[in-house]
Write an enzyme that holds these catalytic residues in place. Structure first.
Site, mmCIF file in Angstrom:
data_model
loop_
_atom_site.group_PDB
_atom_site.id
_atom_site.type_symbol
_atom_site.label_atom_id
_atom_site.label_comp_id
_atom_site.label_asym_id
_atom_site.label_seq_id
_atom_site.Cartn_x
_atom_site.Cartn_y
_atom_site.Cartn_z
ATOM 1 C CG ASP A 146 5.901 9.459 0.701
ATOM 2 O OD1 ASP A 146 5.842 10.612 -0.038
ATOM 3 O OD2 ASP A 146 6.158 9.451 2.026
ATOM 4 C CE LYS A 189 -4.065 -1.908 1.883
ATOM 5 N NZ LYS A 189 -3.737 -3.383 2.553
HETATM 6 O O1 6AU Z 1 -9.361 -11.971 5.364
HETATM 7 P P1 6AU Z 1 -8.719 -10.968 6.552
HETATM 8 O O2 6AU Z 1 -9.825 -9.943 6.987
HETATM 9 O O3 6AU Z 1 -8.038 -11.811 7.571
HETATM 10 O O4 6AU Z 1 -7.649 -10.013 5.548
HETATM 11 C C1 6AU Z 1 -7.846 -9.287 4.605
HETATM 12 C C2 6AU Z 1 -6.467 -8.787 4.063
HETATM 13 C C3 6AU Z 1 -5.645 -8.050 4.968
HETATM 14 C C4 6AU Z 1 -5.747 -6.780 4.831
HETATM 15 O O5 6AU Z 1 -4.488 -5.828 4.753
HETATM 16 C C5 6AU Z 1 -6.007 -6.739 3.147
HETATM 17 O O6 6AU Z 1 -6.854 -8.137 2.972
HETATM 18 N N1 6AU Z 1 -7.372 -5.510 2.554
HETATM 19 C C6 6AU Z 1 -6.828 -4.806 1.522
HETATM 20 C C7 6AU Z 1 -5.803 -4.938 0.699
HETATM 21 C C8 6AU Z 1 -5.671 -6.354 0.155
HETATM 22 O O7 6AU Z 1 -5.210 -4.191 0.005
HETATM 23 C C9 6AU Z 1 -7.736 -3.759 1.374
HETATM 24 C C10 6AU Z 1 -8.875 -3.604 2.155
HETATM 25 O O8 6AU Z 1 -9.789 -2.748 1.621
HETATM 26 N N2 6AU Z 1 -9.314 -4.440 2.946
HETATM 27 C C11 6AU Z 1 -8.276 -5.436 3.130
HETATM 28 O O9 6AU Z 1 -8.737 -6.268 4.478
HETATM 29 O O10 6AU Z 1 -4.148 -8.393 4.749
#
Ligand code: 6AU
Length: 264
Positions: free
Chosen positions: A96, A93
C-alpha cells in the site's frame, strides 16, 4: 564465466546489516533453508520451530493465519530464534502507500516490526511503500530489512519481465533497507542482494497436489540452475511424516547444491 562468491564472502562485502547477519548465519549453520511455518496453531508452530530450528537460517511466518495468536507466544518464538540462531521473516507482502504500510508494519494486533527480523513487500506501490516501512524500522537498534517480491511462483500471475527489472532497480535505490528478492531465478550480480525462492519440493510432480496454482521446482533446480540462494519450503516439510527429518534432508540437499555451484 563469472566467479561464484561464498555466503561468507558476501557477508563481508555487503553494507546492509540485515544481509550481513543472514549470510553469517547461513555460513555458520551451513544452511540455506527457510522453513515456511504455515500452520494455524501457534503452539504447533513453536514445537516445529524448536525441532527444525537447528537446521534453518530463516523461519517464515504468516502471523495472520494463526488462530491462537498472542504476544506471549511471539516472545516464545523470539526466544527460540535466539536459542537456535535463525531469523524470523514475516511474509506480510505489504503493498500500500507509505503511510498505510508504516502503520500495518508497526501497529495493529500483530506489531510485526517489534518481533520480525525482516518482511517482504510487493514493489507495485513503488518507493513510497519502501520508505514507509523503512521509517517504521528506524526506531529499532537491531537491523531490520525487507525483501521485494520480484517474481511469483504461482501460475498465471501478472508479473512480467519489465516489472521484475523495475523491482531490481527499486531495490538498488533502497539498498540500505532492501537486501534481496523473493524470486524464481537470480536477478542481479550484486552480491549483497539475496535471492530467496519459494515453490520448492523434492519431487515437484509427485508432491502433494496444490489445486490453487502453486508451481514447484526442486531444490537442485532452484540453486544450481536458477542460481537462487535460499529455498523456502512449507508443505514439503509440513505434510511429511517426520517434519524434522525431512527438513534436515532439504537443508543438506540445498547446501550441497550451493557447494556444487561454488566449485563449478
Ligand atoms: O512450500 P509451500 O507451497 O507450502 O509454501 C510456500 C510459501 C507460502 C507462500 O505464501 C510463500 O511461500 N510464497 C511467496 C513468498 C514467500 O513471498 C512468494 C511466492 O511467489 N510463492 C510462495 O509460495 O507461505
Amino acid at each position: 564465466k563469472e566467479k561464484e562468491i561464498s555466503f561468507e564472502e558476501r557477508a563481508e562485502i555487503t553494507n546492509n546489516k540485515m544481509a550481513k547477519k543472514l549470510f553469517q548465519i547461513m555460513s555458520l549453520k551451513q544452511s540455506n533453508l527457510c522453513f515456511s511455518a504455515d500452520v494455524e496453531s501457534f503452539d504447533l508452530l513453536l514445537k516445529l520451530a524448536d525441532e527444525i530450528g537447528p537446521n534453518i537460517c530463516i523461519l517464515k511466518t504468516h502471523i495472520d493465519i494463526l488462530n491462537d495468536f498472542n504476544m506471549d507466544k511471539v516472545q516464545e518464538l523470539v526466544n527460540l530464534s535466539i536459542k537456535h540462531n535463525f531469523l524470523i521473516f514475516e511474509d506480510r507482502k505489504f503493498a500500500d502507500i507509505g503511510n498505510t504500510v508504516k502503520s500495518q508494519y508497526s501497529g495493529g494486533v500483530y506489531k510485526i516490526s517489534q518481533w520480525s527480523n525482516f518482511v517482504n513487500a510487493h514493489s507495485i506501490a513503488g518507493s513510497g511503500c519502501v520508505q514507509g516501512l523503512k521509517e517504521a524500522a528506524l526506531q529499532y537498534d537491531e537491523p531490520k530489512g525487507c525483501l521485494l517480491i520480484a517474481q511469483l511462483s504461482c501460475k498465471n500471475n501478472l508479473i512480467d519481465k519489465t516489472y521484475t527489472e523495475k523491482t531490481v532497480k527499486l531495490a538498488e535505490e533502497h539498498s540500505d533497507f532492501i537486501f534481496g528478492f523473493i524470486c524464481q531465478n537470480k536477478l542481479t550480480d550484486n552480491p549483497g542482494f539475496i535471492h530467496i525462492t519459494p515453490g520448492i519440493q523434492f519431487n515437484e510432480n509427485n508432491g502433494m497436489s496444490d489445486n490453487l496454482g502453486q508451481q514447484y521446482t526442486t531444490p537442485e533446480m532452484a540453486i544450481l540452475q536458477n542460481k537462487c540462494d535460499v529455498i523456502v519450503v512449507g508443505r514439503g516439510i509440513l505434510k511429511s511424516e517426520n517434519p524434522a527429518e525431512t527438513a534436515l534432508k532439504y537443508k543438506n540437499t540445498a547446501y550441497e547444491a550451493y557447494l556444487k555451484r561454488l566449485n563449478l
